[in-house]
Design an enzyme around this catalytic site. Structure first.
Site, short mmCIF file in Angstrom:
data_model
loop_
_atom_site.label_atom_id
_atom_site.label_comp_id
_atom_site.label_asym_id
_atom_site.label_seq_id
_atom_site.Cartn_x
_atom_site.Cartn_y
_atom_site.Cartn_z
CG ASN A 126 41.81 -41.29 -32.88
OD1 ASN A 126 42.73 -40.71 -33.46
ND2 ASN A 126 41.71 -42.57 -33.15
CE LYS A 183 23.63 -42.00 -45.30
NZ LYS A 183 22.50 -40.87 -45.76
N PRO A 200 43.22 -55.50 -32.18
CG PRO A 200 44.34 -56.54 -34.10
CD PRO A 200 43.06 -55.95 -33.50
CB ILE A 206 49.33 -53.00 -33.31
CG1 ILE A 206 47.80 -52.95 -34.12
CG2 ILE A 206 50.57 -52.51 -34.45
CD1 ILE A 206 47.79 -51.65 -35.01
CE LYS A 216 49.52 -50.87 -24.75
NZ LYS A 216 48.79 -49.87 -25.52
N1 CTP Z 1 48.47 -49.32 -29.40
C1 CTP Z 1 48.46 -50.01 -31.08
N2 CTP Z 1 47.40 -50.56 -31.25
C2 CTP Z 1 46.55 -50.51 -30.16
C3 CTP Z 1 45.67 -49.25 -29.41
C4 CTP Z 1 47.15 -48.72 -28.81
O1 CTP Z 1 49.11 -50.35 -31.10
N3 CTP Z 1 45.21 -51.22 -30.71
C5 CTP Z 1 49.31 -48.66 -29.02
C6 CTP Z 1 49.69 -47.04 -29.33
O2 CTP Z 1 50.05 -47.28 -31.03
C7 CTP Z 1 49.98 -46.14 -28.81
C8 CTP Z 1 49.96 -47.37 -27.26
O3 CTP Z 1 49.63 -48.24 -27.63
O4 CTP Z 1 51.61 -46.51 -28.71
C9 CTP Z 1 48.70 -45.95 -26.95
O5 CTP Z 1 48.28 -46.92 -25.86
P1 CTP Z 1 46.47 -46.19 -25.33
O6 CTP Z 1 45.89 -46.19 -26.52
O7 CTP Z 1 47.15 -44.42 -24.97
O8 CTP Z 1 46.83 -47.43 -23.96
P2 CTP Z 1 45.57 -48.25 -24.68
O9 CTP Z 1 46.53 -49.45 -23.92
O10 CTP Z 1 45.67 -48.73 -25.46
O11 CTP Z 1 45.02 -48.36 -22.77
P3 CTP Z 1 43.83 -47.43 -22.10
O12 CTP Z 1 43.15 -46.70 -23.73
O13 CTP Z 1 43.47 -47.66 -21.34
O14 CTP Z 1 44.37 -45.97 -21.89
#
Ligand code: CTP
Length: 399
Positions: free
Chosen positions: A210, A289, A305, A307, A341
């Site tokens: 990303n 590849k 997961p 985190i 969360k």
């Molecule tokens: N985060 C994490 N581990 C993941 C996904 C997200 O620790 N696998 C943490 C990011 O570091 C950030 C927050 O969760 O602090 C962001 O969540 P976000 O990705 O915006 O939302 P999601 O909970 O994934 O929901 P959605 O993508 O559906 O908006």
């Protein structure tokens, strides 16, 4: 919160005429409520007797690395661990050079390398020595590593020269230290920050990633470090240098980030999940590849997961700060995420056209269960500092 009172201060004294002023400095630190232990270099002992410091501090003064009696009572590593702060005053040109080069050839230089706590130096030397490019180079190396430099002051010197090089007066050193400690809400706190994107391999040359640049997470790590925290940065692939004084573990994938976080989380007081972790990864990463033989290609993705959510769910876990990048319904979605969360705090920002990722500026809507605050558009470092100040208030209220 933290002031000089109750701090364990290891006062390092190196060779210079202003070593006599450090006796007064030790007395002032003690009067302010600190515990003081003194380590002197051999050269310092030519200017002031260790006995003088011993009489003032009430503690034995150490000068030699290989001193069996003292090592048995408190070894040099224990001494380095004991210190909440190290203050080297006066810091001679020679000692600064040894610090910059990592030379450990006496007790003080060894303790300096072994000391994980913040270090400040009060340089003192002849003004021409101070201006010498070699000294200025060492100075910038030390500053780059997060060593705090107090002074020197300008004025008439013991040798008759005038200019910068005089050690700051003990009262000035104490005042600076007090001010710093008062603005150090995270002194002796351990903070873990995740930052950057994750790369989820499709094959050895391709990945799903990303647009996160890591700038916000790195700015946050720096802001926590500057407010006294011991910071561990778990970073996805970015092209940024570690902020001074911050320890970094580099990872590529969400699973590696997960492992690095959970290997370290138990000692952590505050967790800031700033990484843009990939929610999904390819179920199988091809070992070779992938060739473009078929017209269509399907990649099955499996969930990574969460985190942040898992850290927040820990029993007796750290204070948790999460981030939410939203393209719409910012506050509504952010509140839902805070709830879902079970976070202590969440910083939400709008992403999309010209906002958020890859930029130097941003704004944040910071929310917690009973309140919220808008931090206006500003440089990410200033924004991180404002966020850390806000977090300090919530953290102290929670404690
Ligand atoms: N985060 C994490 N581990 C993941 C996904 C997200 O620790 N696998 C943490 C990011 O570091 C950030 C927050 O969760 O602090 C962001 O969540 P976000 O990705 O915006 O939302 P999601 O909970 O994934 O929901 P959605 O993508 O559906 O908006």
């Amino acid at each position: 919160m933290a002031g000089v009172a109750k701090q364990n201060i290891l006062l390092g004294v190196t060779g210079g005429i202003s070593a006599y002023k450090s006796v007064e400095l030790a007395r002032l630190l003690l009067k302010a409520g600190a515990s003081v232990r003194v380590v002197m270099t051999e050269a310092a002992g030519r200017f002031v007797s260790p006995l003088t410091f011993q009489a003032v501090t009430g503690n034995p003064v150490r000068t030699a690395l290989f001193d069996e009696k003292h090592e048995a009572a408190m070894g040099h590593i224990e001494l380095a661990r004991w210190a909440d702060r190290m203050l080297i005053a006066p810091a001679s040109a020679d000692f600064m050079a040894r610090m910059a080069q990592g030379v450990a050839n006496d007790l003080l230089s060894t303790v300096y390398l072994a000391c994980p706590s913040p270090v400040a130096i009060a340089p003192a030397m002849n003004t021409n020595m101070w201006q010498h490019p070699a000294v200025q180079h060492n100075l910038s190396v030390l500053e780059g590593r997060g060593v705090r430099v107090l002074g020197p002051a300008s004025g008439e010197q013991a040798c008759g020269d005038k200019g910068f090089g005089r050690m700051l007066e003990p009262m000035e050193i104490l005042a600076t230290l007090k001010k710093e400690l008062q603005s150090m809400p995270f002194a002796s706190k351990k903070v873990l920050v995740t930052a950057g994107p994750t790369h989820e391999a499709i094959d050895p040359v391709r990945f799903i990633g990303n647009r996160s640049s890591g700038k916000m997470g790195y700015a946050l790590a720096r802001a926590f470090q500057e407010k006294g925290a011991d910071v561990l940065l778990v970073s996805g692939p970015v092209s940024l240098a570690s902020p001074p004084g911050v320890e970094r573990i580099e990872v590529q994938t969400a699973l590696q980030m997960y492992e690095a976080v959970f290997e370290n989380i138990h000692a952590v007081d505050i967790f800031a999940g700033c990484a843009a972790v990939a929610d999904y990864r390819p179920e199988h990463a091809s070992e070779q590849k992938i060739k473009k033989s078929a017209d269509k290609m399907d990649i099955t993705l499996v969930r990574n997961p969460d985190i942040l959510a898992e850290v927040a769910a820990l029993e007796d876990g750290p204070f948790t700060l999460g981030f939410a990048a939203e393209t719409e319904k910012l506050i509504e979605n952010a509140r839902a995420k805070l709830q879902a969360k079970q976070l202590d705090m969440l910083a939400a920002n709008r992403v999309g056209e010209g906002m958020g990722f890859e930029r130097d500026e941003n704004s944040l809507r910071v929310i917690w269960s009973a309140g919220e605050e808008q931090l206006p558009v500003q440089d990410k470092q200033l924004l991180a500092e404002a966020l850390v100040d806000l977090l300090a208030n919530r953290y102290q209220a929670n404690e």
